[in-house]
Every structure is written in structure tokens, then in C-alpha cells.
Design an enzyme around this catalytic site. Sequence first.
Site, PDB file in Angstrom:
ATOM      1  N   GLU A 221       0.821  -1.207   0.000  1.00  0.00           N
ATOM      2  CA  GLU A 221       0.000   0.000   0.000  1.00  0.00           C
ATOM      3  C   GLU A 221       0.859   1.263   0.000  1.00  0.00           C
ATOM      4  O   GLU A 221       0.625   2.195  -0.776  1.00  0.00           O
ATOM      5  CB  GLU A 221      -0.917   0.015   1.226  1.00  0.00           C
TER       6      GLU A 221
ATOM      7  N   HIS B  48      -4.160  -5.935 -12.143  1.00  0.00           N
ATOM      8  CA  HIS B  48      -3.651  -6.837 -11.114  1.00  0.00           C
ATOM      9  C   HIS B  48      -3.145  -8.142 -11.729  1.00  0.00           C
ATOM     10  O   HIS B  48      -2.280  -8.806 -11.166  1.00  0.00           O
ATOM     11  CB  HIS B  48      -4.740  -7.125 -10.093  1.00  0.00           C
TER      12      HIS B  48
END
Length: 680
Positions: free
Chosen positions: A370, A457
Amino acid sequence: MKSTHRRNATATGALLAAAALLTVGVQAGSASAQPEGSSNATAPKGGPVRNPGALPAQLSPSQRAELIAKAQSTTAATAKELGLGDQEKLLVHDVVKDQDGTTHTRYERTYEGLPVLGGDLVVNRTSADRTQSVSKASTAQLQGVSTAAPADAPAAASAKALDAAKAIGSKADKADAAPRKVVWMAKGVPTLAYETVIGGLQDDGTPNQLHVITDAKTGAKLHQWQGIETGVGNTHYSGQVTLGTSASGSNFTLNDAARGGHKTYNLNRGTSGTGSLFTQSTDTWGNGANSNAATAGADAAYGAGVTWDFYKNVLGRSGIRGDGVAAYSRVHYGNAYVNAFWDDGCFCMTYGDGTGNNDPLTSLDVAGHEMTHGVTAATAGLNYSGESGGLNEATSDIMGTSVEFYANNPSAPGNYLIGEQININGDGTPLRYMDKPSKDGGSADAWYSGVGNLDVHYSSGPANHWFYLASEGSGAKTINGVSYNSPTSDGLPVTGIGRDKAQLIWYKALTSKFNSSTDYAGARAGTIAAATELYGAGSPEVNSVTDAWAAVNVGARSNGGTPTPGKVFESTTRVAIPDSPGPAVTSSVSVTGVTGNAPSALKVGVKITHTYIGDLQIDLVAPNGTSYRLQNSSSDSTANLDKTFTVNASAVAANGTWKLKVQDKGAADTGTITDFKLTF
């Protein structure tokens, strides 16, 4: 967690998008915990570097600010040197510096006062302040663009953006703000456009920050991306750790003053604001159980602290933006929210508690992932779509993995599995595999022409695979108790250079070579250039970096080597593939005269004409019935497949009838197997 239908697939930008980790988009708005075994930026593990001067210099926030101010004071001269037009101006986005004094200044552009999206560039200057090279996100000429737009263009832009947001589950009935007039330069000819941002929530509860670009004159949608990227602590995932906390009167808070003032907040099932700063009368946080709210807080605080230390001690970066200022973390977002996300707008990380609120998404590699989205936003700004979006995702996976190894925590040992602790799949399997990305059922092991059409992704797979191969090499091995067996698309071996060198090369390329539109070919060029600066032309490091890219089908080997052709068995019989829900069909070849078992790098050539190859599930079936999955169905909208797969079939006898098995798993498209070839 809920996946989007393949025809309307879009990046959700959160930890999960069809079960995957997140990113930020183009100019998106939106006591010590020092672990053992840390390394120093000037002396990475794995041996001395060829050119220490090419390593990143460790800048204090004030030194970085001074470099930025100096660069900003000379933007007019720089624009003139670069031959930019009178209507163009430069704005300094970031400056990084090498130990030999070389600077890499990243600029954004304006045109007649309008922001230019996709017009970013990097100017590399020597210690003597001579321009060495320039890297541009777009080579198009920025000239002759009329900045006048029809009066109804802003309203049309808002309507188009709302339609795009509704397609991914947003219930917002208006834009967050009036559309912003910009020049869109990321794709092709510079065009006057409007950027509209739609908020609200996506269909899985993830905050929405959809940026939609529309042509100012025609109203056509040009592009879209998601701006939401998918004391003592007794943690759930990392055991008992030391945390940075602060005293507040007679209480303690999760406020790490030694690391830029990073704070950890408890949302307590809320979905907005910051909730409440974790505060208590003792400096022991959590008990390892999810029922204790401070346990997830301890995990998040620990992950943020280790990530801060990794970037500072290994890569010489002071904080996510390099300015010494910390992000903040929010835990216990929503109710049973199976996701985590980075939002560059609030400069914060947010974690859900997982299915049934039993598995918070606060593991160490997720925290590193993150926070790295913030680093990418502050540096290359890789666009969150196409191949650059896959590279954005891979950057977070690469650095999240590096953070996990750096921590050297026996409760969370480093590995090349992504999200293995958070149990997203419900069966203990990881979210992604770097040694063989396709094991997750959707990621690509190697580059192909349609890889940019995958969800970002899944298109991260080739870069993740490159990092594993560059670090560890190909073939079977066990690392920290985990077994790996990494294949190569060309069937040739790769010798690893060690993780510390590979992560340094990627970081240097990210901060000084990549730009907002870098694709896989650009990533190859950038990492080879970074490796050359660090270790010298023709060095083993440069050769291994090059060979690892060839092993994921990006460019040639360092010596131009190609696999030696073997014995070929081929069928050109055309086999029609019925539309879904039709049965699987097969094409067969008979193999004879081959001694022993099939090779560990059996080449399977497949040619299929089809209007939507993402519909196709493809398997190779050996004579003994063993099945090898070549391709899962996906959201790849590319027409026609012409690809050579590599299969480790060494466990079965070579001779006999081999079958290519194909089934259409999505309605409305048809096709034909035209060629099936095996090379032994």
C-alpha cells in the site's frame, strides 16, 4: 471482492480487484521498530556494487526541498533547452539525486495554463549540471491545440463520467467537483479534454475516485482510471514487535514521531473520516487476537514503521514522498470489508477486517504494498491502465515483498507469495505467486501483445515474474521453507543476482527512468539502463536483468541466444470451437520416435482464430491423461491467439497422442483451432 463482468472490467484500484492488490492512477487526487538484518543504501547485501556513485543519495527533507526549489527556479531555461513551445511551462514534481551528484528531475507540464496529463518528463543532469538525457512520457509535439470548448462540454463530461462510474457500482449522482479542463497527451495526439472525478462507493464497498477523461469537443470518453489504489505490539501476523508510540498526558497513542508522525486510527466500522487515534493507558497494544481492536492497529503501525525504515535505510528515501512526512493508517474499515486501499488524496492507507471480520488485511507485505503506491505516485506516476498499470501493481508487489524480507521477522518470514497470511481465498492459499504468476488463475506468466487488456492486477504478472527470476533465478528451490519452481517462456535458464540488487535496480528505474506511460518494453530498457549505471555495461548483473526479461518474453537474451529447435509434431486440422455453453473440443498430434519422457520445457504452439480470446480455457492433455492448464478464461478482449506456451511435462512419456483441449467459457464469440504444434 465482487468481480466485475469481463465486458465492463475496470480497475478498482483496491487491494482486491478480482482478487488482487491495488494502485493509484494518472495524477490521482486522491521507541524504534528497527528490525534486525537491515542493510544500508551505500552497501547493499550481495556484494559491492560496480559504481557506488550511481546509488541513490540519502537526502534529508530540507536537502530535497532545496533541490526542488533550485529546479523550479530554472524551469523557464529548462523548457527553452528542451525546445518546448511558448505556451508550455514546466512544474517540478520530484527530484532524486545519486551519490555521484547526478540529479533526476521529474517535471509536469502546462499548456496555456492547463494541466497536461501524460506530458511528464525526466531530465537527468550530471553533477556539473549538464543535461545528460531526457525521458518523455509522450514524444508527441504539444502545439496547435485550441483551448476553446463548447459551452455544454462540462455538462457532457459529467454525464459521461457518471455513466462510467455507475458501470462499476457507484451510486453517486453528481461529480465531486466541476470537470477540470486539461490537455490529454497520454495517448496519441494532444487533445483538449475534461477530467471529471466521481466519488461514492464501488460495488464492493471500496471508496470510488474514478477519473474520466472526455474529449472537450466531441464528448467521447478517451480514458479512465481509478484514483483509489485496489510501544509493544502484540500483532496478529508478526508476533510481538516494537512500535513507535508517543506519550499524551497519562496515556499513550499510536503516533510514531520518529517516522514522520505516522498515526494509526480506529474507524470502528466507519467508512469516512479518521475515526479515533488509538489511545490507551498502557504502551502495550493488542493481544494477537482479532477480537482486540488494537491488534489490527499494532499490525498496521508495525507495517508502516518497517516500510518507512526499508525505504530510508535501504534506498535512502525519507518517507513516501521523500519529504520526511508520514502517511497515516486507518483500520477496521466497514463491516467484513474484504479489501485494503491506498488513497493519494488523503495520503493514507485503509484496511478492512476481511470475511466475517476474522482476517484483517494488515499483514506486513500488504502494508509495504500500500505505501509503495504512494511512492509510485510521487515518482514515475505510472498510469493505472494498460501495461503501465500492471507495472504500477508489480512495483507495489515487488517492494511489499522486499519489505517483508527486510523485516527478517520469524513470525512473518520473507517469501515470494503475496498476501499469504490474510486468507483471502479462504483456503490458506496466497493472493499471488511471483515465481509463477499464473498459479493464481488469472495472472500472466509472460508478456504477450494483449497483456495490457487484462485487469492491471493480472497484467502485473510478467514484472512480478521478472523480479523473482532476477532475484533467485529459474528452476526448483526452497527459500525460507517455501518451495518454488519458476519456468521461463523461452525454455532457457536464468541466473539470479540476489534480491537486494534486483530491488535496487527496480527502484532506480522507477525513480529515474520510468514515466507515466512506461510499458513492458520501457521497463526492460529502464532496468537495463539502471543496472548498467550501477554495475557497468556487460556485467553479470546487466546480463541477468536482460535474461530475466527474455524469460518473460520481453526482448532478447543478453547474448542473443534462442532455444535450439527440436523435433516438431504438428496438426493443422481446423477444429471449430462452439460458443459457450458448448463442450470442449480437441486437436490431436501423435508423437513417435522420441526416447523417454517429454522435456521440462515442452513448447506448445497454439493458433486460434477467435473474436475474444479471453473466453477461452485451454489445456494440454498428455497421452496418460495428465492435464496442463495453458490459459484460463479472463477479460482479455484481444482477437485471435498465436502463442507458444512452455510446459514442464517431464513426468510423462513423450510418445503417444497429445491433445489440445479448448472450451469457450463466455457467450457471444466463436472461433477455430487452426494450428497445434509440439516441439520436443
